[in-house]
Design an enzyme around this catalytic site. Structure first.
Site, PDB file in Angstrom:
ATOM      1  N   ASP A 302       0.810  -1.214   0.000  1.00  0.00           N
ATOM      2  CA  ASP A 302       0.000   0.000   0.000  1.00  0.00           C
ATOM      3  C   ASP A 302       0.856   1.284   0.000  1.00  0.00           C
ATOM      4  OD1 ASP A 302      -2.454   1.187  -0.148  1.00  0.00           O
ATOM      5  OD2 ASP A 302      -3.078   0.743   1.893  1.00  0.00           O
ATOM      6  N   LYS A 351      -7.954  -2.320   3.421  1.00  0.00           N
ATOM      7  CA  LYS A 351      -7.461  -0.949   3.596  1.00  0.00           C
ATOM      8  C   LYS A 351      -7.400  -0.602   5.070  1.00  0.00           C
ATOM      9  CE  LYS A 351      -6.459   2.327   0.609  1.00  0.00           C
ATOM     10  NZ  LYS A 351      -5.326   2.136  -0.285  1.00  0.00           N
ATOM     11  N   LYS A 392      -9.849  13.771  -2.662  1.00  0.00           N
ATOM     12  CA  LYS A 392     -10.171  13.041  -1.428  1.00  0.00           C
ATOM     13  C   LYS A 392     -10.230  13.988  -0.234  1.00  0.00           C
ATOM     14  CE  LYS A 392      -8.244   8.966   0.790  1.00  0.00           C
ATOM     15  NZ  LYS A 392      -7.043   8.160   0.624  1.00  0.00           N
ATOM     16  N   LYS A 468       2.545   2.062   3.345  1.00  0.00           N
ATOM     17  CA  LYS A 468       1.746   2.129   4.582  1.00  0.00           C
ATOM     18  C   LYS A 468       2.060   0.976   5.516  1.00  0.00           C
ATOM     19  CE  LYS A 468      -2.690   4.139   3.281  1.00  0.00           C
ATOM     20  NZ  LYS A 468      -2.658   4.137   1.842  1.00  0.00           N
TER      21      LYS A 468
HETATM   22  P1  NAD Z   1      -8.566   2.794  -9.958  1.00  0.00           P
HETATM   23  O1  NAD Z   1      -9.764   2.031  -9.571  1.00  0.00           O
HETATM   24  O2  NAD Z   1      -8.719   4.073 -10.678  1.00  0.00           O
HETATM   25  O3  NAD Z   1      -7.594   1.894 -10.836  1.00  0.00           O
HETATM   26  C1  NAD Z   1      -7.446   0.523 -10.647  1.00  0.00           C
HETATM   27  C2  NAD Z   1      -7.400  -0.124 -12.013  1.00  0.00           C
HETATM   28  O4  NAD Z   1      -7.134  -1.511 -11.826  1.00  0.00           O
HETATM   29  C3  NAD Z   1      -8.714  -0.037 -12.795  1.00  0.00           C
HETATM   30  O5  NAD Z   1      -8.476   0.509 -14.079  1.00  0.00           O
HETATM   31  C4  NAD Z   1      -9.187  -1.494 -12.888  1.00  0.00           C
HETATM   32  O6  NAD Z   1      -9.839  -1.742 -14.106  1.00  0.00           O
HETATM   33  C5  NAD Z   1      -7.866  -2.237 -12.777  1.00  0.00           C
HETATM   34  N1  NAD Z   1      -7.931  -3.620 -12.288  1.00  0.00           N
HETATM   35  C6  NAD Z   1      -8.715  -4.169 -11.341  1.00  0.00           C
HETATM   36  N2  NAD Z   1      -8.400  -5.466 -11.158  1.00  0.00           N
HETATM   37  C7  NAD Z   1      -7.388  -5.732 -12.012  1.00  0.00           C
HETATM   38  C8  NAD Z   1      -6.612  -6.887 -12.280  1.00  0.00           C
HETATM   39  N3  NAD Z   1      -6.856  -8.019 -11.656  1.00  0.00           N
HETATM   40  N4  NAD Z   1      -5.639  -6.796 -13.217  1.00  0.00           N
HETATM   41  C9  NAD Z   1      -5.394  -5.618 -13.869  1.00  0.00           C
HETATM   42  N5  NAD Z   1      -6.101  -4.517 -13.658  1.00  0.00           N
HETATM   43  C10 NAD Z   1      -7.080  -4.559 -12.733  1.00  0.00           C
HETATM   44  O7  NAD Z   1      -7.746   2.992  -8.587  1.00  0.00           O
HETATM   45  P2  NAD Z   1      -6.519   3.979  -8.303  1.00  0.00           P
HETATM   46  O8  NAD Z   1      -7.056   5.221  -7.709  1.00  0.00           O
HETATM   47  O9  NAD Z   1      -5.673   4.046  -9.501  1.00  0.00           O
HETATM   48  O10 NAD Z   1      -5.770   3.187  -7.145  1.00  0.00           O
HETATM   49  C11 NAD Z   1      -5.120   1.985  -7.447  1.00  0.00           C
HETATM   50  C12 NAD Z   1      -4.724   1.253  -6.191  1.00  0.00           C
HETATM   51  O11 NAD Z   1      -3.769   2.016  -5.484  1.00  0.00           O
HETATM   52  C13 NAD Z   1      -5.884   1.001  -5.241  1.00  0.00           C
HETATM   53  O12 NAD Z   1      -5.788  -0.300  -4.706  1.00  0.00           O
HETATM   54  C14 NAD Z   1      -5.642   1.996  -4.155  1.00  0.00           C
HETATM   55  O13 NAD Z   1      -6.170   1.589  -2.911  1.00  0.00           O
HETATM   56  C15 NAD Z   1      -4.131   2.027  -4.131  1.00  0.00           C
HETATM   57  N6  NAD Z   1      -3.644   3.228  -3.461  1.00  0.00           N
HETATM   58  C16 NAD Z   1      -3.914   4.459  -3.976  1.00  0.00           C
HETATM   59  C17 NAD Z   1      -3.461   5.594  -3.315  1.00  0.00           C
HETATM   60  C18 NAD Z   1      -3.711   6.985  -3.835  1.00  0.00           C
HETATM   61  O14 NAD Z   1      -3.403   7.942  -3.175  1.00  0.00           O
HETATM   62  N7  NAD Z   1      -4.185   7.141  -5.028  1.00  0.00           N
HETATM   63  C19 NAD Z   1      -2.767   5.450  -2.114  1.00  0.00           C
HETATM   64  C20 NAD Z   1      -2.504   4.179  -1.625  1.00  0.00           C
HETATM   65  C21 NAD Z   1      -2.938   3.075  -2.323  1.00  0.00           C
END
Ligand code: NAD
Length: 512
Positions: A302, A351, A392, A468
């Site tokens: 994370d 999470k 957010k 994290k």
């Molecule tokens: P998002 O939903 O916009 O993007 C995730 C993408 O993954 C989507 O396009 C989805 O179609 C794809 N996906 C889902 N399952 C899949 C698989 N099995 N194989 C390939 N692709 C797949 O989310 P995001 O905002 O880009 O965040 C991505 C991840 O990062 C999340 O798990 C989120 O919790 C983590 N994260 C984000 C932040 C932040 O600040 N943005 C911080 C910590 C963690």
């Protein structure tokens, strides 16, 4: 490189920087009868060797079409093309603000009266972000130009300029198991590998990585999971516990093996580092053992971006000042697809776990304030509010006991584009993981040359600043405090370069 280090403890050739480093530690013994501790300082001598040649590096993102994935690719392209765009207020220029390696500095020392600092990225040879080749997988087939528009992260003018460059990039079909994500993600899944057997899925992912490497003439590939958060896998003996059992379970097509674990395994078997940017337990014990056998880096979990970063700083400040946090409540709402996915209870739990444990060691290591096992109340709430999109909201309340029955309540409100905090962190994880693959270390003993080793595959103990819930090797104590984590990175690289580590004692200024 902008500086050299002199001294008999450091040698630099065209290919290698070699340094020896004296590490001062303390061991503690307890007298069984009196219960009294005896502290024994010791010194161990280590050798570091850093390969100087920066390879051609490719990054494969799992979740390439998501907010993080498309924005990461856009950030690299915009910087490569030095794109400028207009906002309501002013002209902007592509940058890497928020990146430890690209936007922070390290102190070299004093030159006369002048304090000398260098950009962090100059401490050791690191890959240039604009040289990275980006590809990856997504369960949604949308080309990246459209995916960037869907994400609504970049300004309109920037989107317009990036679109033709990004539209050429199309995500590869991915492994998908709907039982691991929220049901509301089903309508995105139109680009899924039509391979029912897990063994075939792993082989296909390996083939994708090899083809990407060959097609682009790459020397190294790093894979980063930035796909949806998955629910936790229920770890079972005989399935997840050892490398052998896990590989056999894959051959049996066992259901309780997550897509992220399959990606980790495919990476390990290809010798490509795997970084888990989401909270789920992709790196089950069998994966860790497999990575040890194949000497391949795996890290997670994370990305540590906004609220959690603040939490690890604020809690550290409170506890190290002798104030006693009794209640920490963190509330968020967000409206992007990550928020939509997190609205399912099982996924939210992943999470919640990674956000919750981020302060545990800060309480555990303070017996003057806390009884063994005593922890403050700690509550995490995340709500999906589509209207706010990627912006957010995070609201936190910290209530601490202070002197003589007093109470100190701190309330924070933070509004921030989630993705624009995450993509520089993703970049740092890639740049630093690549660098760590070029560093080898050994311990000097009395006889002969030291045997050189790679770092332990779980490099989260070095990269905790960016994660994290950094997963540490067994027996290595977890450190979540943000500035200790930063100092760990800086000091490690200073040692590799043959420089003294920072103690912050300021002794040279203490004479009258
Ligand atoms: P998002 O939903 O916009 O993007 C995730 C993408 O993954 C989507 O396009 C989805 O179609 C794809 N996906 C889902 N399952 C899949 C698989 N099995 N194989 C390939 N692709 C797949 O989310 P995001 O905002 O880009 O965040 C991505 C991840 O990062 C999340 O798990 C989120 O919790 C983590 N994260 C984000 C932040 C932040 O600040 N943005 C911080 C910590 C963690």
């Amino acid at each position: 490189m902008s500086f050299t280090v002199e001294g008999s403890h450091v040698q630099e050739t065209e290919d290698l920087i070699s340094s020896s480093f004296a590490s001062h530690g303390t061991s503690v013994e307890k007298d069984a009868t009196t219960g009294k501790y005896t502290v024994k300082p010791y010194t161990r001598e280590f050798i570091f060797q850093t390969e100087k040649k920066i390879p051609k590096v490719g990054v494969m993102l799992v979740g390439l079409g998501g907010n993080n994935g498309s924005s990461f690719a856009g950030m690299i392209i915009a910087n490569k093309l030095k794109i400028k765009w207009n906002t309501k207020q002013k002209e902007m220029q592509a940058n890497f603000i928020g990146s430890l390696t690209q936007a922070t500095s390290i102190r070299l020392g004093k030159c006369g009266d002048e304090e000398v600092y260098i950009p962090f990225k100059e401490i050791l040879p690191m890959v240039e972000p604009t040289d990275l080749v980006v590809s990856g997988w997504d369960i949604n087939s949308m080309p990246l130009g459209d995916a960037m528009r869907r994400a609504q992260v970049f300004d309109y003018d920037l989107q317009q300029q990036l679109y033709p460059h990004m539209q050429k990039i199309v995500p590869l079909p991915s492994v998908f198991d709907p039982s691991y994500v929220a049901a509301n993600q089903g309508d995105r899944a139109n680009n899924v590998l039509a391979l029912p057997k897990k063994e075939d899925q792993v082989n296909k992912l390996r083939q994708d990585m090899r083809e990407f490497k060959e097609k682009n003439g790459l020397e190294k590939v790093i894979v980063l999971w930035t796909a949806n958060t998955e629910r936790f896998s229920v770890e079972q003996d005989g399935v997840h516990d050892t490398a052998k059992n896990l590989m056999e379970a894959i051959r049996r097509n066992e259901s309780e093996i997550s897509p992220s674990t399959l990606f980790a395994i495919a990476c390990i078997l290809e010798g490509n580092p795997f970084i888990n940017g989401s909270p789920q337990n992709a790196l089950v014990p069998g994966v860790v053992e497999l990575a040890q056998i194949h000497k391949t880096f795996i890290t997670g979990a994370d990305f540590k971006t906004g609220q959690t970063k603040i939490k690890s700083v604020l809690t550290d400040f409170l506890v190290s000042s002798g104030l006693k946090p009794r209640s920490i409540v963190s509330y968020n709402h967000l409206g992007n697809n990550d928020g939509k996915n997190l609205s399912a209870a099982q996924v939210f739990e992943s999470k919640e776990r990674s956000k919750k444990h981020v302060v545990d060691d800060i309480f555990d290591g303070n017996p003057a304030l806390y009884e063994p096992g005593e922890q403050p109340d700690h509550c995490i709430v995340i709500k999906y509010v589509p209207y706010v999109q990627d912006s957010k909201r995070a609201m936190d309340e910290y209530i601490s006991e202070i002197c003589m029955g007093g109470v100190n309540t701190i309330v924070l409100h933070n509004t921030c584009e989630d993705t624009l905090l995450a993509i520089p962190v993703m970049l740092d994880l890639v740049v630093l993981t690549e660098l760590l693959t070029r560093i080898h270390m050994g311990e000097k003993t009395n006889g002969g040359e030291p045997e050189m080793h790679n770092f332990h595959p779980l490099i989260g103990c070095i990269l905790g600043f960016l994660l994290k819930a950094p997963q540490f090797p067994k027996g290595v104590p977890t450190v979540n405090s943000l500035f200790k984590q930063r100092l760990c990175l800086e000091n490690l690289f200073r040692a590799c370069r043959g420089m003294n580590t920072r103690t912050c004692m300021g002794l040279n200024k203490m004479f009258n």
